[in-house]
Design a protein around this motif. Structure first.
Motif, PDB file in Angstrom:
ATOM      1  N   LEU A  46       0.844  -1.188   0.000  1.00 29.32           N
ATOM      2  CA  LEU A  46       0.000   0.000   0.000  1.00 29.32           C
ATOM      3  C   LEU A  46       0.881   1.240   0.000  1.00 29.32           C
ATOM      4  CD1 LEU A  46      -2.709  -1.075   2.595  1.00 29.32           C
ATOM      5  CD2 LEU A  46      -2.908  -1.038   0.100  1.00 29.32           C
ATOM      6  N   PRO A  47       0.422   2.308  -0.654  1.00 29.19           N
ATOM      7  CA  PRO A  47       1.226   3.534  -0.676  1.00 29.19           C
ATOM      8  C   PRO A  47       1.326   4.154   0.712  1.00 29.19           C
ATOM      9  CG  PRO A  47      -0.910   3.894  -1.731  1.00 29.19           C
ATOM     10  CD  PRO A  47      -0.814   2.436  -1.401  1.00 29.19           C
ATOM     11  N   SER A  48       2.428   4.812   0.959  1.00 28.53           N
ATOM     12  CA  SER A  48       2.630   5.508   2.229  1.00 28.53           C
ATOM     13  C   SER A  48       1.987   6.887   2.123  1.00 28.53           C
ATOM     14  CB  SER A  48       4.127   5.636   2.504  1.00 28.53           C
ATOM     15  OG  SER A  48       4.332   6.373   3.674  1.00 28.53           O
ATOM     16  N   THR A  49       1.141   7.224   3.092  1.00 30.29           N
ATOM     17  CA  THR A  49       0.480   8.532   3.099  1.00 30.29           C
ATOM     18  C   THR A  49       0.577   9.140   4.496  1.00 30.29           C
ATOM     19  OG1 THR A  49      -1.665   7.562   3.672  1.00 30.29           O
ATOM     20  CG2 THR A  49      -1.193   7.847   1.323  1.00 30.29           C
ATOM     21  N   PRO A  50       0.552  10.475   4.567  1.00 32.70           N
ATOM     22  CA  PRO A  50       0.576  11.129   5.885  1.00 32.70           C
ATOM     23  C   PRO A  50      -0.799  11.146   6.561  1.00 32.70           C
ATOM     24  CG  PRO A  50       0.601  12.769   4.155  1.00 32.70           C
ATOM     25  CD  PRO A  50       0.652  11.422   3.473  1.00 32.70           C
ATOM     26  N   PHE A  51      -1.742  10.398   6.011  1.00 31.55           N
ATOM     27  CA  PHE A  51      -3.090  10.335   6.575  1.00 31.55           C
ATOM     28  C   PHE A  51      -3.593   8.909   6.408  1.00 31.55           C
ATOM     29  CE2 PHE A  51      -3.047  11.930   2.267  1.00 31.55           C
ATOM     30  CZ  PHE A  51      -3.853  11.026   1.594  1.00 31.55           C
TER      31      PHE A  51
END
Length: 142
Positions: A102-107
């Motif tokens: 999964l992509p890394s996101t700040p949320f």
């Protein structure tokens, strides 16, 4: 052709039950059989795939079961490395490998209410095929 939940099909629609549901971190090898007379540029959301091999097949009089008609061959030189779109030739089984991250996101990205996982798609990139739902959900589970 085959059957799914007791009804005949040539392919599943987008709203049919999910059949591709790996877990985060899984590495999978898929064999994709092109039963049509067209070359399809198949696009994968979320993952990049690497072509491992191609092999001709026929379904002829084999009750819809593919029978390989020649040896596997390596991918073309321009297919080396990871891709998000892969050419699927008519009468050919294309074998690909992919890792689901999964992509890394700040949320926090919420899981799909429809499937309970992180829902993406894989589909043909020919516009008419996209418009006629030549796509399937790809649900990555935690």
């Amino acid at each position: 052709t085959g059957s799914f939940e007791g009804r005949p099909f040539f392919g599943l629609g987008y709203e049919d039950p999910v059949t591709e549901s790996p877990r985060v971190g899984d590495v999978e090898i898929w064999r994709i059989f092109n039963l049509t007379a067209d070359t399809h540029p198949i696009h994968f959301h979320l993952v990049n795939v690497q072509v491992l091999s191609r092999q001709p097949f026929d379904v002829g009089s084999y009750n819809g079961t593919p029978v390989f008609t020649g040896p596997t061959r390596k991918p073309d030189l321009n297919e080396s490395g990871f891709k998000e779109t892969v050419r699927m030739n008519p009468g050919e089984c294309t074998t690909v490998i992919m890792k689901f991250e999964l992509p890394s996101t700040p949320f926090v990205v919420p899981q799909s209410n429809r499937t309970g996982g992180h829902e993406y798609v894989w589909h043909c990139h020919i516009l008419e095929h996209e418009e006629h739902d030549m796509m399937r959900p790809l649900v990555v589970r935690p």
